[in-house]
Design an enzyme around this catalytic site. Structure first.
Site, short mmCIF file in Angstrom:
data_model
loop_
_atom_site.label_atom_id
_atom_site.label_comp_id
_atom_site.label_asym_id
_atom_site.label_seq_id
_atom_site.Cartn_x
_atom_site.Cartn_y
_atom_site.Cartn_z
N LYS A 11 38.00 48.40 -33.70
CA LYS A 11 38.92 47.44 -33.11
C LYS A 11 40.38 47.67 -33.56
CE LYS A 11 35.40 43.79 -32.54
NZ LYS A 11 35.06 42.38 -32.85
N TYR A 51 34.14 41.39 -22.63
CA TYR A 51 33.69 40.24 -23.41
C TYR A 51 33.36 39.02 -22.54
CZ TYR A 51 34.40 42.19 -28.09
OH TYR A 51 34.29 42.93 -29.25
N ASN A 114 37.74 41.71 -37.03
CA ASN A 114 36.67 42.15 -37.92
C ASN A 114 36.28 43.61 -37.74
OD1 ASN A 114 35.41 41.87 -35.52
ND2 ASN A 114 33.86 40.40 -36.18
N HIS A 117 32.92 46.51 -33.34
CA HIS A 117 31.96 45.90 -32.43
C HIS A 117 30.73 46.80 -32.38
CE1 HIS A 117 30.10 44.29 -28.75
NE2 HIS A 117 29.87 45.56 -28.46
N GLU A 128 26.88 48.49 -22.06
CA GLU A 128 28.16 48.72 -22.73
C GLU A 128 28.52 50.20 -22.77
OE1 GLU A 128 28.04 44.68 -25.53
OE2 GLU A 128 28.00 46.64 -26.49
P1 ADP Z 1 29.39 40.20 -33.30
O1 ADP Z 1 30.63 41.02 -32.98
O2 ADP Z 1 29.08 40.24 -34.78
O3 ADP Z 1 28.20 40.55 -32.43
P2 ADP Z 1 29.80 37.74 -31.70
O4 ADP Z 1 29.10 38.40 -30.55
O5 ADP Z 1 29.36 36.37 -32.09
O6 ADP Z 1 29.76 38.65 -33.03
O7 ADP Z 1 31.36 37.62 -31.37
C1 ADP Z 1 32.05 38.67 -30.74
C2 ADP Z 1 33.41 38.82 -31.39
O8 ADP Z 1 34.19 37.64 -31.15
C3 ADP Z 1 33.39 38.94 -32.93
O9 ADP Z 1 33.11 40.24 -33.39
C4 ADP Z 1 34.79 38.49 -33.28
O10 ADP Z 1 35.76 39.53 -33.07
C5 ADP Z 1 35.04 37.37 -32.26
N1 ADP Z 1 34.69 36.06 -32.84
C6 ADP Z 1 33.45 35.57 -33.06
N2 ADP Z 1 33.50 34.33 -33.61
C7 ADP Z 1 34.82 34.02 -33.71
C8 ADP Z 1 35.55 32.89 -34.20
N3 ADP Z 1 34.91 31.81 -34.68
N4 ADP Z 1 36.91 32.93 -34.15
C9 ADP Z 1 37.55 34.02 -33.66
N5 ADP Z 1 36.93 35.11 -33.18
C10 ADP Z 1 35.59 35.13 -33.22
#
Ligand code: ADP
Length: 140
Positions: A11, A51, A114, A117, A128
């Site tokens: 990312k 997304y 974070n 992905h 994807e």
């Molecule tokens: P993952 O990427 O671990 O599969 P999710 O599918 O729940 O997690 O969420 C997709 C992405 O959305 C996350 O990797 C993160 O970048 C963002 N995200 C998830 N929860 C939050 C939150 N509470 N606040 C801001 N961004 C979030």
């Protein structure tokens, strides 16, 4: 155990901090092979489409803006049990909850920014991968 492929994205928070190599080393050390990789800059429309599954979540707008803010590296990782293995190497979504040694523990800035992905299931991995790569770009 089955050989799988999964879609990974490094990312913008990570590409900006020049962490692509360090993150790729984590994948390779875990036995995941990078079989396709390219650096692209998503438009807001493309990030929004990718997304779409999160469109009703409160963080959707912020997530789309972030993913389109700077270049990302999209890649296909291959290996035994690659989908689960990649998610193990990534660590929990929120770096505060991620295990030591995971990418998110070491590099993520926040739950949103974070660093990586990874697809969460075989069906989403297939979709994807097809979102970003043509068959010609996948050279196992
Ligand atoms: P993952 O990427 O671990 O599969 P999710 O599918 O729940 O997690 O969420 C997709 C992405 O959305 C996350 O990797 C993160 O970048 C963002 N995200 C998830 N929860 C939050 C939150 N509470 N606040 C801001 N961004 C979030």
């Amino acid at each position: 155990m089955a050989i799988e492929r999964t879609l990974s994205i490094i990312k913008p928070d990570a590409t900006r901090r020049n962490l692509t190599g360090k993150i790729n080393a984590k994948f390779e050390d875990a036995g995941l092979r990078i079989v396709a990789q390219k650096r692209i800059h998503l438009s807001p429309a493309q990030a929004g489409k990718f997304y779409e599954v999160h469109k009703d979540r409160p963080f959707y707008g912020e997530l789309v803006e972030f993913m389109a803010s700077e270049p990302v590296v999209v890649q296909v990782l291959e290996g035994e049990n690659a989908i689960a293995k990649n998610r193990e190497v990534m660590g929990a979504t929120n770096p505060a909850n991620a295990d030591a040694g995971t990418i998110r523990k070491e590099f993520a800035l926040s739950v949103g920014e974070n660093s990586v992905h990874g697809s969460d299931a075989p069906e989403t991995a297939k979709e994807e991968i097809a979102f970003f790569f043509s068959g010609l770009e996948l050279v196992g």
